[in-house]
Design an enzyme around this catalytic site. Structure first.
Site, PDB file in Angstrom:
ATOM      1  N   GLU A 135       0.915  -1.218  -0.018  1.00 52.76           N
ATOM      2  CA  GLU A 135      -0.008  -0.057   0.000  1.00 52.76           C
ATOM      3  C   GLU A 135       0.818   1.320   0.116  1.00 52.76           C
ATOM      4  O   GLU A 135       1.699   1.449   0.855  1.00 52.76           O
ATOM      5  CB  GLU A 135      -0.878   0.050   1.181  1.00 52.76           C
ATOM      6  CG  GLU A 135      -2.089  -1.087   1.153  1.00 52.76           C
ATOM      7  CD  GLU A 135      -2.977  -1.055   2.363  1.00 52.76           C
ATOM      8  OE1 GLU A 135      -3.068  -0.060   3.050  1.00 52.76           O
ATOM      9  OE2 GLU A 135      -3.275  -2.063   2.661  1.00 52.76           O
TER      10      GLU A 135
ATOM     11  N   ASP B  52      -4.997   9.330  10.562  1.00 55.35           N
ATOM     12  CA  ASP B  52      -3.935   8.776  11.075  1.00 55.35           C
ATOM     13  C   ASP B  52      -3.388   9.064  12.116  1.00 55.35           C
ATOM     14  O   ASP B  52      -3.736  10.224  12.773  1.00 55.35           O
ATOM     15  CB  ASP B  52      -2.712   9.016   9.779  1.00 55.35           C
ATOM     16  CG  ASP B  52      -2.970   8.095   8.603  1.00 55.35           C
ATOM     17  OD1 ASP B  52      -2.886   6.932   8.477  1.00 55.35           O
ATOM     18  OD2 ASP B  52      -3.255   8.968   7.364  1.00 55.35           O
TER      19      ASP B  52
END
Ligand code: PLP
Lengths: 258, 401
Positions: A43, A54
């Protein structure tokens, strides 16, 4: 051909890394190291100034990547360059919607067509996805779905209809890099997802060690794991000595390939 | 014009707005939307909120004819909608009361909020004290430095302040951290957003709670002037005080409406917060709206002397109102705002916050010797106590002497 359509049945390993971290040149070496282990999926995180979903480690990676003014085009070029040694590994982009929008969806797709197999747009809920999904699927790029412990059954059903590639199950209600894994809850939810969809279910968020990977495989019905923050964390642990980092990365990837 | 009816059921103001958040938050927003719809029809909720407005906040806030300032401008008759007289010193409390009542109804037991100027933080800490809920305030470390009086206030009120060191260390980053907190604590936590920004239903909900400002102003001006105002003016950060004043007038086509943004050191410089003058449409904090961004969609840092306007985004409804040309938006620089801050203090005996000082600066500049016989309502949405140190420093006055 889309590599995601021929993922193995079990123990799928997906490795996440931010593009351009800590610099573009170093990033090439990191991805080459990752690729040399032939994980099932890599990824590629496209750095964003405001990575809302995040945790601190990936935020820091984004910040470092952007410090040298890395552009979206440079990230996509990096992915293209790496695709020469792609083999069976699936390439997946993980990004925020503003990056794609500002670059232009068609231009974005043109850059990744026949290179990238799937894309995760973190802040694109399925309510808003129609136009983008259509354009992607015309070009044989799968839009990967996230399911969280908060997603109820009714919503999961809608979300999982026609899903392709794999399903990203967010193991902890949390942001990337959170700590606790509740295997019972994961197993329950993964089971229920698998009743609704036949594509592999990968567990991500908070997977840090070989032990976590083995536990997910033994204690739950999941088809594999996604590891991100733990790969990046090593860089800071090792006090940013790049050569040491590459070595520890190698060792770590060998460990988690079970 | 057709009757104004925004947003759509999925939170769109024209093409702006929406819900661009991760799947961890999506179910929560949908749940919030559902609960909000329910309480809108709840008479008991309305009564409870109105009682608090009246007895706790001190509403209705007065509509003051600013005679001296009007004379100085030598133009229109200027009225101040005095939301700076509210308990806690700004309009922010209107929204916080609405949201905490909703949080209670939803059974949430922990409150989080972001703050820039600290006004929303203080208002949130205040309602948390009133309702006995633990309160966590995210605040950029740069803002903690320049809004010290409010930091102390929040602490007195029992809130925990969590300094935010990421990015530009101001409002945008505080909101990122608050959203991350919410993602981590989805089950028990209610996020009180302080402006008409963020994902649906916040822009609508905050506007609705703030629209008490415009409703009152409408009644008040009809009483004293026997007609609607010719102009409305308000400052725009995320846009809540402005939407609060504007919303009840949007269908009155004769009322001209002006939003004033902070242009920092100039709208054409890199040091600006004038999102609609200098920005382009993009996605920030879950909403599609004008933002300050570069060619790759990276969000830029904003700059304004006023911490409450120091935000590179703006509420989606303002983007829509700009594009349909119902509201006009202008930028005012730090220096112009500082000057108006002093002018208003001297002429009216009212020390305004630096945020509405931007609206005042625009009024003084654009209406000087013009628009005689017209009536203007300006939203004086906050008082200047919190800005005394910042202003003293900028003006060159040694406040410690
Ligand atoms: C007094 C005052 N006015 C205006 C603002 C800007 O917010 P908004 O545009 O949502 O009214 C703030 C924000 O802190 C404020 O404290």
């Amino acid at each position: 051909m889309n590599n995601l359509d021929s993922l193995p049945k079990k123990k799928i390993l997906s490795l996440f890394m931010t593009c351009g971290f800590p610099t573009l040149n170093h990033s090439k070496k990191i991805f080459n190291e990752m690729l040399s282990h032939q994980p099932d999926i890599i990824e590629f995180g496209l750095p964003f100034s405001d990575p809302m979903a995040d945790g601190p480690i990936i935020q820091e990676a984004n910040k470092l990547a952007l410090r040298s003014k890395l552009s979206t085009q440079q990230s996509l070029d990096l992915i293209k360059y790496l695709s020469k040694s792609k083999n069976n590994t699936s390439f997946v982009i993980m990004c925020y919607l503003n990056t794609v929008r500002k670059f232009g969806l068609n231009k974005f797709i043109k850059n990744i067509k026949n290179i990238v197999d799937g894309i995760i747009i973190v802040d694109l809920p399925f309510e808003e996805e129609d136009a983008i999904k259509k354009s992607l699927s015309k070009n044989d790029i799968h839009l990967i779905k996230l399911i969280s412990p908060m997603t109820d059954k009714k919503r999961s059903q809608k979300l999982l209809k026609n899903s392709k590639g794999f399903i990203y199950y967010i193991s902890a209600t949390g942001i990337t890099g959170s700590n606790k894994l509740d295997y019972k809850e994961i197993n329950k939810n993964v089971k229920s997802i698998k009743k609704m969809s036949s594509v592999p279910v990968l567990v991500g968020f908070g997977i840090k060690s070989k032990k976590d990977v083995i536990d997910i495989s033994k204690k739950t019905n999941a088809d594999g794991v996604i590891i991100g923050s733990a790969l990046i964390q090593k860089y800071f642990d090792i006090k940013m000595d790049f050569n040491k980092y590459l070595k520890s990365l190698k060792k770590f990837i060998q460990e988690v390939k079970i | 014009m057709k009757t104004y009816k925004q947003p759509s059921t999925v939170g769109r103001f024209g093409e702006f707005g929406g819900m661009y958040v991760s799947e961890t938050l999506m179910p929560l927003l949908l749940d919030l939307d559902k609960s909000y719809k329910k309480i809108q029809k709840d008479k008991k909720f309305k009564k409870e909120l109105n009682d608090l407005f009246k007895n706790y906040v001190g509403r209705p806030s007065s509509l003051h004819y600013a005679k001296n300032l009007s004379k100085y401008i030598n133009g229109p008759k200027v009225y101040f909608k005095r939301d700076e007289l509210n308990h806690t010193g700004a309009h922010k409390i209107n929204n916080c009361l609405g949201q905490i009542l909703l949080a209670k109804k939803m059974g949430k037991t922990r409150i989080i909020a972001e703050t820039g100027a600290g006004q929303h933080g203080v208002a949130t800490a205040t309602v948390c004290a009133l309702f006995g809920l633990p309160c966590y305030i995210y605040m950029g470390s740069k803002d903690i430095e320049r809004q010290k009086p409010n930091v102390f206030r929040m602490k007195l009120l029992g809130a925990t302040i969590i300094p935010v060191e990421s990015g530009s260390k101001s409002l945008k980053d505080a909101m990122n951290e608050a959203l991350r907190d919410w993602i981590k604590n989805v089950r028990d936590t209610f996020y009180i957003i302080g402006s008409t920004a963020g994902p649906h239903p916040y822009p609508k909900m905050v506007r609705d709670f703030q629209s008490v400002i415009g409703k009152e102003a409408r009644e008040q001006i009809l009483k004293v002037e026997k007609k609607l105002p010719d102009y409305l003016i308000a400052c725009v950060g995320g846009g809540s005080n402005a939407m609060g004043l504007f919303y009840p007038f949007l269908n009155d086509n004769k009322v001209k409406i002006i939003g004033v943004e902070a242009a920092g050191r100039g709208a054409k410089t890199e040091e600006t917060a004038a999102t609609m003058t200098s920005g382009t449409p993009g996605i920030l904090h879950g909403s599609y709206s004008y933002v300050l961004q570069d060619n790759d969609g990276q969000i830029k840092e904003a700059h304004s002397i006023s911490a409450g306007l120091d935000y590179p985004g703006v509420g989606p409804e303002h983007s829509y109102l700009k594009d349909i040309k119902r509201v006009k938006y202008f930028g005012v620089t730090d220096n112009e705002a500082l000057k108006a801050f002093q002018t208003c203090s001297k002429l009216e005996g009212i020390i305004p916050a630096l945020e509405p000082s931007h609206a005042l600066a625009y009024l003084i500049k654009a209406f000087k010797n013009k628009h005689k016989n017209k009536v203007v309502i300006l939203n004086l949405c906050g008082r200047g106590d919190k800005d005394l140190f910042t202003a003293a420093k900028a003006i060159g006055f040694d406040a410690d002497e």
